[in-house]
Motif scaffolding. Structure first.
Motif, short mmCIF file in Angstrom:
data_model
loop_
_atom_site.label_atom_id
_atom_site.label_comp_id
_atom_site.label_asym_id
_atom_site.label_seq_id
_atom_site.Cartn_x
_atom_site.Cartn_y
_atom_site.Cartn_z
N THR A 139 12.44 14.59 -17.02
CA THR A 139 13.67 15.14 -17.59
C THR A 139 14.78 14.10 -17.68
O THR A 139 14.72 13.06 -17.04
N ASN A 140 15.76 14.41 -18.51
CA ASN A 140 17.04 13.69 -18.49
C ASN A 140 18.18 14.71 -18.38
O ASN A 140 19.34 14.38 -18.64
N ASP A 141 17.83 15.94 -18.00
CA ASP A 141 18.80 17.03 -17.86
C ASP A 141 19.27 17.10 -16.41
O ASP A 141 18.47 17.45 -15.52
N PRO A 142 20.51 16.76 -16.12
CA PRO A 142 20.98 16.76 -14.73
C PRO A 142 20.83 18.10 -14.04
O PRO A 142 20.50 18.16 -12.86
N GLU A 143 21.06 19.20 -14.77
CA GLU A 143 20.95 20.51 -14.14
C GLU A 143 19.51 20.84 -13.77
O GLU A 143 19.24 21.38 -12.70
N ALA A 144 18.57 20.52 -14.67
CA ALA A 144 17.17 20.75 -14.35
C ALA A 144 16.75 19.88 -13.16
O ALA A 144 15.99 20.32 -12.28
N ALA A 186 25.90 11.80 -13.92
CA ALA A 186 25.22 12.65 -14.89
C ALA A 186 25.11 12.00 -16.26
O ALA A 186 24.08 12.10 -16.93
N ARG A 190 21.53 11.18 -18.27
CA ARG A 190 21.16 11.72 -19.58
C ARG A 190 20.65 10.65 -20.55
O ARG A 190 20.04 10.98 -21.56
N PRO A 193 14.85 9.72 -20.16
CA PRO A 193 14.04 10.56 -19.27
C PRO A 193 13.54 9.77 -18.07
O PRO A 193 13.37 8.55 -18.13
#
Length: 315
Positions: A139-144, A186, A190, A193
Motif C-alpha cells: 500500500t501507499n495509503d497511510p490509513e490502510a 503521510a 503516499r 507503494p
C-alpha cells in the motif's frame, strides 16, 4: 557448448567456470559490457542462428546446448560519442534477440526472471504450494497502513528496488520495524507503494537455494546480533554464523514447487525459521547470490548448476 552470460566482475560465475573446466565441458563466457566491441551476423534475421565474434572468440548460438543468465553488465559505450544512446539501444536490441534465440535452453530464462521478480506474485505462488506466508499489505495509503499496524508487530520493505540514489554513494533500504505513521510522514508515505508484513519471531533466517530438484538450505544465525535481527544483511557482519540446515521434507518440496510455479529452475528463497520451529516464506530471488553460501558451508551449488546445464538437451 554452455553459454554463461554475465559481467567481468561477477565472482559467482567464476565458480561455475571452475566447475565446467574441472569437468572438461566447453563453455563461452559473454561479458555483456564488451558487446559493442563485437561483430555480429544474423542470417535471415533468425536469432537462433546469431553469430557473435569478439575478444573471447566466436559464439554461434546454434551450438549452445544450455545457457546461464547470471548478471549481465551495462553496455559500455563512448560517452563522448554523440550517438552513444542510439548505439547502446541497438546493442540492447541484439541482446533481446539473443535471449529469444536461446528460449528453451536457459537455466532461468531472462523473461521468466523478469516475471518472477514480482513479489506479490511470489507470495501468491508460495501460498498456493502450502508455504506459510506472513500477513502482508502492499500500500501507499497511510490509513490502510495504520489499520494494519494496529493488528501486530510489523516490518516494512521495498516492493522492488532496495537502492535509492541519494548523493554519490546512495542508500540501501533494509527491512525495518515500523510502529506508526505520523501525520508528518503521510505525504512521503503516499509517494510510492511499500510492503508491510507481519513480523515473525525468529530463531534464524534461512536461505534455501533451489537448483531443479535439489535444495541447499543454510541457517543464518541472525538473532545473535542486535543489528541483524530484523534484516541479516544490515551491518555486513563478517562473523555472522552460517550453518547447513536440513529443511523438513514438506518445506523443501514446497520450495521446489514454488520455484517451478514461477517458471524457474533456480531460485534463492528467503525463509524465516520461527521460534516455534515453523518455516515462513518471505521471497524468492530468481537470480540471487549463492557463491558466499558455497564458500561458507561447502554446499555444492556450483556443481548442481553445472549438472543442470550439462543435462539440458541440445536444440
Amino acid at each position: 557448448m554452455i553459454l554463461l552470460v554475465t559481467n567481468k566482475r561477477d565472482v559467482t560465475t567464476d565458480f561455475v567456470v571452475l566447475e565446467l573446466r574441472r569437468r572438461g565441458v566447453p563453455f563461452f563466457r559473454l561479458n555483456t559490457e564488451d558487446l559493442p566491441q563485437c561483430e555480429i551476423a544474423m542470417p535471415d534475421g533468425d536469432p537462433a542462428r546469431l553469430i557473435l565474434r569478439g575478444i573471447e572468440g566466436e559464439l554461434d548460438l546454434s551450438e549452445i546446448t544450455a545457457a546461464y543468465y547470471r548478471r549481465p553488465g551495462g553496455l559500455e559505450a563512448d560517452d563522448a560519442d554523440p550517438v552513444a544512446a542510439y548505439v547502446t539501444a541497438e546493442w540492447s536490441a541484439i541482446l533481446r534477440s539473443l535471449w529469444n534465440g536461446l528460449e528453451g535452453r536457459w537455466l532461468n530464462s531472462p523473461f521468466a526472471i523478469l516475471r518472477a521478480e514480482d513479489k506479490p506474485r511470489q507470495l501468491a505462488a508460495a501460498r498456493g504450494v502450502g508455504l506459510r506466508v506472513p500477513g502482508t499489505l502492499v500500500t501507499n495509503d497511510p490509513e490502510a497502513a495504520r489499520a494494519f499496524l494496529a493488528d501486530g508487530s510489523t516490518v516494512a520493505k521495498p516492493l522492488r528496488h532496495a537502492l535509492v540514489d541519494v548523493g554519490e554513494v546512495g542508500s540501501v533500504l533494509f527491512t525495518s520495524r515500523v510502529a506508526r505513521i505520523d501525520e508528518e510522514d503521510a505525504a512521503a508515505f503516499r509517494r510510492a507503494p511499500i510492503i508491510l508484513q507481519r513480523e515473525i519471531p525468529k530463531r534464524s533466517d534461512v536461505r534455501a537455494l533451489v537448483v531443479d530438484d535439489d535444495v541447499f538450505a543454510t541457517r543464518i544465525m541472525s538473532q545473535r546480533h542486535n543489528e541483524t535481527q530484523v534484516d541479516w544483511r544490515r551491518g555486513v557482519r563478517t562473523d555472522l554464523a552460517h550453518k547447513v540446515c536440513e529443511l523438513p521434507r514438506d518445506v523443501a518440496e514446497a520450495c521446489v514447487a514454488v520455484t517451478q510455479t514461477l517458471g524457474l529452475r533456480f531460485s534463492a528463497i528467503d525463509l524465516v525459521e520461527a521460534t516455534d520451529g515453523d518455516f515462513w516464506f518471505l521471497e524468492a530471488n530468481p537470480n540471487g547470490q549463492w557463491a558466499w553460501i558455497e564458500q561458507r558451508t561447502g554446499a555444492p551449488v556450483s556443481a548442481a548448476i553445472a549438472t543442470a546445464l550439462c543435462s539440458s538437451d541440445a536444440p
